[in-house]
Design a protein around this motif. Structure first.
Motif, PDB file in Angstrom:
ATOM      1  N   ASP A   1      -1.540 -10.291   6.507  1.00 51.61           N
ATOM      2  CA  ASP A   1      -0.565  -9.800   7.472  1.00 51.61           C
ATOM      3  C   ASP A   1      -0.854 -10.336   8.868  1.00 51.61           C
ATOM      4  N   ALA A   2      -2.139 -10.422   9.215  1.00 53.15           N
ATOM      5  CA  ALA A   2      -2.510 -10.799  10.581  1.00 53.15           C
ATOM      6  C   ALA A   2      -2.412 -12.293  10.837  1.00 53.15           C
ATOM      7  N   THR A   3      -2.404 -13.097   9.803  1.00 50.93           N
ATOM      8  CA  THR A   3      -2.378 -14.544   9.998  1.00 50.93           C
ATOM      9  C   THR A   3      -1.030 -15.131   9.619  1.00 50.93           C
ATOM     10  N   TYR A   4      -0.741 -15.126   8.317  1.00 52.42           N
ATOM     11  CA  TYR A   4       0.478 -15.786   7.875  1.00 52.42           C
ATOM     12  C   TYR A   4       1.722 -15.130   8.446  1.00 52.42           C
ATOM     13  N   LEU A   5       1.785 -13.800   8.390  1.00 55.66           N
ATOM     14  CA  LEU A   5       2.979 -13.123   8.868  1.00 55.66           C
ATOM     15  C   LEU A   5       3.147 -13.286  10.368  1.00 55.66           C
ATOM     16  N   THR A   6       2.033 -13.226  11.107  1.00 51.10           N
ATOM     17  CA  THR A   6       2.112 -13.451  12.548  1.00 51.10           C
ATOM     18  C   THR A   6       2.586 -14.870  12.842  1.00 51.10           C
TER      19      THR A   6
ATOM     20  N   LEU B   1      12.746   1.420  10.254  1.00 48.85           N
ATOM     21  CA  LEU B   1      12.043   1.670   8.996  1.00 48.85           C
ATOM     22  C   LEU B   1      10.650   2.217   9.259  1.00 48.85           C
ATOM     23  N   PRO B   2      10.108   3.010   8.331  1.00 50.63           N
ATOM     24  CA  PRO B   2       8.729   3.493   8.497  1.00 50.63           C
ATOM     25  C   PRO B   2       7.746   2.331   8.424  1.00 50.63           C
ATOM     26  N   ALA B   3       6.582   2.509   9.075  1.00 54.18           N
ATOM     27  CA  ALA B   3       5.610   1.412   9.191  1.00 54.18           C
ATOM     28  C   ALA B   3       5.207   0.812   7.844  1.00 54.18           C
ATOM     29  N   PRO B   4       4.909   1.616   6.813  1.00 56.65           N
ATOM     30  CA  PRO B   4       4.548   0.999   5.526  1.00 56.65           C
ATOM     31  C   PRO B   4       5.671   0.141   4.951  1.00 56.65           C
ATOM     32  N   ALA B   5       6.919   0.549   5.162  1.00 52.94           N
ATOM     33  CA  ALA B   5       8.043  -0.241   4.662  1.00 52.94           C
ATOM     34  C   ALA B   5       8.176  -1.552   5.430  1.00 52.94           C
TER      35      ALA B   5
ATOM     36  N   LEU C   1       5.764  -3.375   6.527  1.00 54.65           N
ATOM     37  CA  LEU C   1       4.811  -4.319   5.934  1.00 54.65           C
ATOM     38  C   LEU C   1       5.388  -4.949   4.671  1.00 54.65           C
ATOM     39  N   VAL C   2       6.115  -4.160   3.888  1.00 54.46           N
ATOM     40  CA  VAL C   2       6.717  -4.708   2.667  1.00 54.46           C
ATOM     41  C   VAL C   2       7.841  -5.674   3.025  1.00 54.46           C
ATOM     42  N   THR C   3       8.632  -5.356   4.050  1.00 59.98           N
ATOM     43  CA  THR C   3       9.698  -6.278   4.446  1.00 59.98           C
ATOM     44  C   THR C   3       9.123  -7.600   4.945  1.00 59.98           C
TER      45      THR C   3
ATOM     46  N   LEU D   1      11.922   4.446  -0.520  1.00 61.36           N
ATOM     47  CA  LEU D   1      12.213   3.177   0.144  1.00 61.36           C
ATOM     48  C   LEU D   1      11.093   2.175  -0.093  1.00 61.36           C
ATOM     49  N   ILE D   2       9.869   2.609   0.120  1.00 60.24           N
ATOM     50  CA  ILE D   2       8.718   1.708  -0.041  1.00 60.24           C
ATOM     51  C   ILE D   2       8.615   1.214  -1.478  1.00 60.24           C
ATOM     52  N   ASP D   3       8.748   2.126  -2.434  1.00 62.97           N
ATOM     53  CA  ASP D   3       8.656   1.744  -3.840  1.00 62.97           C
ATOM     54  C   ASP D   3       9.755   0.754  -4.206  1.00 62.97           C
ATOM     55  N   GLY D   4      10.961   1.015  -3.720  1.00 62.35           N
ATOM     56  CA  GLY D   4      12.068   0.121  -4.032  1.00 62.35           C
ATOM     57  C   GLY D   4      11.888  -1.261  -3.430  1.00 62.35           C
ATOM     58  N   LEU D   5      11.419  -1.321  -2.190  1.00 62.84           N
ATOM     59  CA  LEU D   5      11.185  -2.614  -1.551  1.00 62.84           C
ATOM     60  C   LEU D   5      10.080  -3.392  -2.264  1.00 62.84           C
ATOM     61  N   GLU D   6       9.057  -2.673  -2.717  1.00 59.76           N
ATOM     62  CA  GLU D   6       7.988  -3.349  -3.466  1.00 59.76           C
ATOM     63  C   GLU D   6       8.522  -3.923  -4.775  1.00 59.76           C
ATOM     64  N   LEU D   7       9.423  -3.194  -5.423  1.00 56.23           N
ATOM     65  CA  LEU D   7      10.037  -3.694  -6.642  1.00 56.23           C
ATOM     66  C   LEU D   7      10.860  -4.948  -6.355  1.00 56.23           C
TER      67      LEU D   7
END
Length: 237
Positions: free
Chosen positions: A25-30, A124-128, A130-132, A195-201
């Motif tokens: 998250d800190a490297t590629y996503l940034t 969106l909530p913070a955990p979601a 990260l999934v996005t 929401l989080i579970d669905g996005l992970e799917l």
């Protein structure tokens, strides 16, 4: 399984995700966000350059016919400054409306969906979020793979259904839930958790599509018949 065991498993999962996903998250996503920002800045500067060049060209042509003089030159400079300032602060390109995603060219669909999904992050909530981010990475890969595909094939129809229809519809269904109720359990899960579970799917599904495209297995992609039905997976509507 007891509540204590559930909490222990959840804590272990969270720790694992922090350990394995922090660097990603800190490297590629940034780097991905910075790259997207650089592209937007490049487009903005290009528009400014084109607009200023058009003004100067027009002033040059007019000057060949009628001398501009000091007043004319001052007016041209003022126009240049005004146009440059306006384009510099003008909002970036708005993401495409979700209703139009399903009509978007398949080769541009992953990029357009990623832009729309990025614009939804503040709600969106913070955990979601990260999934996005991870979905955005998947969409980047998928977009590169689709460059050589034809628009109308069974394989692209499956991709369009997931990326252009089910993903935005799922996020918008969550956004329709009042904020005060998003942390309230319903049928054993809160809307935030759903929401989080669905996005992970969805992330896993996009990853599998990319794998099948990479293997050239378009028949499998077109015929596997996976309809997510995220909102109804083992739960009441």
């Amino acid at each position: 399984m007891s509540d204590t065991s559930d909490q222990t498993i959840a804590a272990a999962r969270a720790a694992y995700e922090r350990i394995t996903g922090a660097r990603y998250d800190a490297t590629y996503l940034t780097r991905r966000r910075r790259s997207a920002g650089a592209k937007r800045l490049g487009k903005r500067l290009t528009r400014i350059a084109i607009a200023d060049a058009a003004i100067l060209s027009g002033a040059f042509v007019i000057g060949l016919i009628v001398p501009l003089g000091i007043m004319g030159a001052t007016a041209v400079m003022a126009l240049l400054l005004a146009v440059t300032a306006m384009l510099a602060v003008w909002p970036a390109d708005a993401p495409i409306a979700p209703e139009r995603l399903r009509q978007t060219d398949i080769r541009a669909l992953p990029t357009q969906t990623a832009r729309w999904l990025d614009s939804q992050r503040p709600g969106l909530p913070a955990p979601a979020v990260l999934v996005t981010d991870r979905i955005g990475v998947r969409l980047d890969t998928l977009g590169a793979q689709l460059a050589a595909l034809h628009e109308e094939t069974p394989a692209t129809a499956e991709i369009r259904r997931l990326v252009g229809e089910q993903l935005p519809e799922f996020v918008r269904d969550y956004q329709r839930v009042p904020r005060a109720l998003r942390a309230t359990p319903r049928n054993g899960k809160t809307p935030d958790r759903q929401l989080i579970d669905g996005l992970e799917l969805i992330e896993r599904e996009i990853g599998q599509m990319s794998e099948e495209l990479a293997q050239g297995d378009l028949d499998t992609l077109a015929t596997r018949g996976r309809y997510l039905e995220i909102k109804y997976r083992g739960e009441e509507s």
